[in-house]
Design an enzyme around this catalytic site. Structure first.
Site, PDB file in Angstrom:
ATOM      1  N   GLY A  16     -40.405 -83.787 -11.444  1.00 38.78           N
ATOM      2  CA  GLY A  16     -39.092 -83.200 -11.233  1.00 38.78           C
ATOM      3  C   GLY A  16     -38.014 -84.211 -11.576  1.00 38.78           C
ATOM      4  O   GLY A  16     -38.242 -85.145 -12.350  1.00 38.78           O
ATOM      5  N   ILE A  18     -36.646 -86.627  -9.774  1.00 38.79           N
ATOM      6  CA  ILE A  18     -36.971 -87.989  -9.351  1.00 38.79           C
ATOM      7  C   ILE A  18     -38.137 -88.530 -10.166  1.00 38.79           C
ATOM      8  O   ILE A  18     -38.095 -89.647 -10.682  1.00 38.79           O
ATOM      9  CB  ILE A  18     -37.280 -88.039  -7.845  1.00 38.79           C
ATOM     10  CG1 ILE A  18     -36.020 -87.715  -7.041  1.00 38.79           C
ATOM     11  CG2 ILE A  18     -37.825 -89.412  -7.444  1.00 38.79           C
ATOM     12  CD1 ILE A  18     -36.242 -87.584  -5.546  1.00 38.79           C
ATOM     13  N   SER A  60     -48.594 -81.740 -12.432  1.00 39.49           N
ATOM     14  CA  SER A  60     -48.354 -80.973 -11.210  1.00 39.49           C
ATOM     15  C   SER A  60     -48.741 -79.540 -11.526  1.00 39.49           C
ATOM     16  O   SER A  60     -48.961 -79.182 -12.694  1.00 39.49           O
ATOM     17  CB  SER A  60     -46.898 -81.057 -10.739  1.00 39.49           C
ATOM     18  OG  SER A  60     -46.050 -80.357 -11.629  1.00 39.49           O
ATOM     19  N   THR A 110     -43.145 -92.189  -2.207  1.00 41.88           N
ATOM     20  CA  THR A 110     -41.775 -92.114  -1.679  1.00 41.88           C
ATOM     21  C   THR A 110     -41.348 -90.659  -1.511  1.00 41.88           C
ATOM     22  O   THR A 110     -40.161 -90.383  -1.359  1.00 41.88           O
ATOM     23  CB  THR A 110     -40.793 -92.835  -2.625  1.00 41.88           C
ATOM     24  OG1 THR A 110     -40.883 -92.251  -3.933  1.00 41.88           O
ATOM     25  CG2 THR A 110     -41.080 -94.322  -2.714  1.00 41.88           C
ATOM     26  N   GLU A 162     -42.972 -89.962  11.714  1.00 40.75           N
ATOM     27  CA  GLU A 162     -41.864 -90.910  11.576  1.00 40.75           C
ATOM     28  C   GLU A 162     -40.969 -90.827  12.809  1.00 40.75           C
ATOM     29  O   GLU A 162     -40.686 -89.730  13.282  1.00 40.75           O
ATOM     30  CB  GLU A 162     -41.055 -90.590  10.314  1.00 40.75           C
ATOM     31  CG  GLU A 162     -41.866 -90.769   9.042  1.00 40.75           C
ATOM     32  CD  GLU A 162     -41.074 -90.487   7.773  1.00 40.75           C
ATOM     33  OE1 GLU A 162     -39.847 -90.234   7.866  1.00 40.75           O
ATOM     34  OE2 GLU A 162     -41.659 -90.523   6.686  1.00 40.75           O
ATOM     35  N   HIS A 211     -38.922 -95.245   5.451  1.00 40.77           N
ATOM     36  CA  HIS A 211     -38.301 -94.074   4.825  1.00 40.77           C
ATOM     37  C   HIS A 211     -36.873 -94.402   4.387  1.00 40.77           C
ATOM     38  O   HIS A 211     -35.899 -93.778   4.795  1.00 40.77           O
ATOM     39  CB  HIS A 211     -38.296 -92.860   5.763  1.00 40.77           C
ATOM     40  CG  HIS A 211     -38.191 -91.559   5.009  1.00 40.77           C
ATOM     41  ND1 HIS A 211     -38.698 -90.377   5.481  1.00 40.77           N
ATOM     42  CD2 HIS A 211     -37.634 -91.262   3.798  1.00 40.77           C
ATOM     43  CE1 HIS A 211     -38.462 -89.399   4.618  1.00 40.77           C
ATOM     44  NE2 HIS A 211     -37.811 -89.928   3.583  1.00 40.77           N
ATOM     45  N   ALA A 212     -36.791 -95.416   3.532  1.00 41.66           N
ATOM     46  CA  ALA A 212     -35.497 -95.924   3.069  1.00 41.66           C
ATOM     47  C   ALA A 212     -35.081 -95.367   1.720  1.00 41.66           C
ATOM     48  O   ALA A 212     -34.040 -95.742   1.188  1.00 41.66           O
ATOM     49  CB  ALA A 212     -35.552 -97.454   2.995  1.00 41.66           C
TER      50      ALA A 212
END
Length: 320
Positions: free
Chosen positions: A154, A156, A175, A234, A265, A284-285
């Protein structure tokens, strides 16, 4: 009567400074809360008085039970245009408007690439060794000529692929909905799911979490990977079978993993990902950047102003 507005999930205590909230003074009073998600009774007590709640995506869970216990709540504002932690169907039934924001598209790919480089070159162990008075502990890996496998091409995934091309990597992708034509348009080779795992020197995950993608990277998929390969996630923690990944890392069937997302989380204190020596873990930055927060909170303000004027924008509704 002034509208009571809560900005919650502000774990780092940064929300008040990244945008100018004073533009809402004519609408209501803004309160900033920095607490981590809590049990239902604590959340209810904490949030009871608010008409509007601004949330960060996928931190505090607003399911039907909690929403029913917040009778004053009229508007939920979330960072991003998707938030799996919000029950949009229940919100609609209860007459609670939900609006979102656009995302800054560069933060997550940049963090992904930082993790790829840090993991492949052993930057954290080398930097820590230097601080301890040591020097040159091992050999870093190389990227040039290696195969970067993108799971989910996609916006990202495509950006991460472009970075890989700059480093002279061979980039492949798969995918469920990807076609060879779409991959070729991004300069990427389309391969089968099996080939993606088998050929990867670095596997980078960029799928949206759904019932189709949950657990997709399972023991079988990990078993196809080279023992010297690296995995980078990520996207969302549950896309990877955590138990299978921990087992592969412990037994060195996979050389290493860089992880920014987890099944639970914040990551529990005793979790193996905090201590395994072949894991580079970050909290989770991926979306936690100054520009992204400016966009999230700036557009939440716009959403709130539009709602107060009776013309809501960026409205989120339940699928189907």
């Amino acid at each position: 009567m002034a509208v009571q507005i809560a900005v919650i999930d502000d774990w780092q205590d940064v929300a008040r400074d990244v945008v100018d909230w004073s533009v809402l003074d004519s609408i209501g009073e803004v309160t900033f809360l920095h607490d981590y998600p809590a049990d239902r009774d604590t959340l209810t007590e904490r949030l009871q008085r608010f008409d509007v709640i601004c949330v960060m995506r996928e931190r505090t869970r607003f399911d039907e039970e909690l929403l029913r216990r917040l009778p004053n709540l009229k508007l939920l504002l979330t960072g991003g245009m998707r938030n799996a932690a919000l029950d949009l169907k229940a919100a609609a039934t209860l007459g609670i408007q939900v609006c979102g924001t656009e995302s800054y598209k560069h933060a997550a790919p940049e963090l992904t690439w930082a993790l790829i480089m840090a993991l492949s070159r052993n930057l954290v162990p080398e930097a820590n060794a230097l601080r301890a008075g040591l020097w040159q502990q091992g050999l870093g890996g190389d990227l040039y000529g290696k195969t970067l496998a993108i799971l989910g091409l996609g916006s990202i995934g495509t950006r991460v692929a472009q970075f890989g091309q700059v480093f002279g990597m061979r980039v492949i992708a798969w995918s469920e909905n990807l076609t060879a034509e779409r991959a070729a348009a991004a300069g990427v080779q389309y391969v089968s799911k099996q080939a993606l795992f088998e050929q990867a020197d670095i596997l980078s995950i960029h799928l949206v979490l759904s019932e189709r993608s949950r657990g997709l990277v399972d023991a079988q998929a990990l078993g196809r990977m080279k023992p010297e390969a690296l995995l980078v996630n990520t996207a969302r923690g549950p896309i990877v079978d955590e138990a299978a990944l921990i087992d592969a890392l412990r037994h060195k069937r996979l050389a290493g993993a860089a992880l920014d997302v987890f099944a639970v989380e914040p990551l529990p204190p005793e979790h193996p990902f905090r201590t395994l020596d072949n894991v580079l873990a970050t909290p989770h930055a991926g979306y936690v950047s100054r520009q992204n927060y400016r966009q999230f909170y700036g557009q939440m303000i716009e959403d709130l102003q539009a709602w107060a004027a009776g013309k809501p924008i960026r409205v989120l509704t339940a699928a189907g």
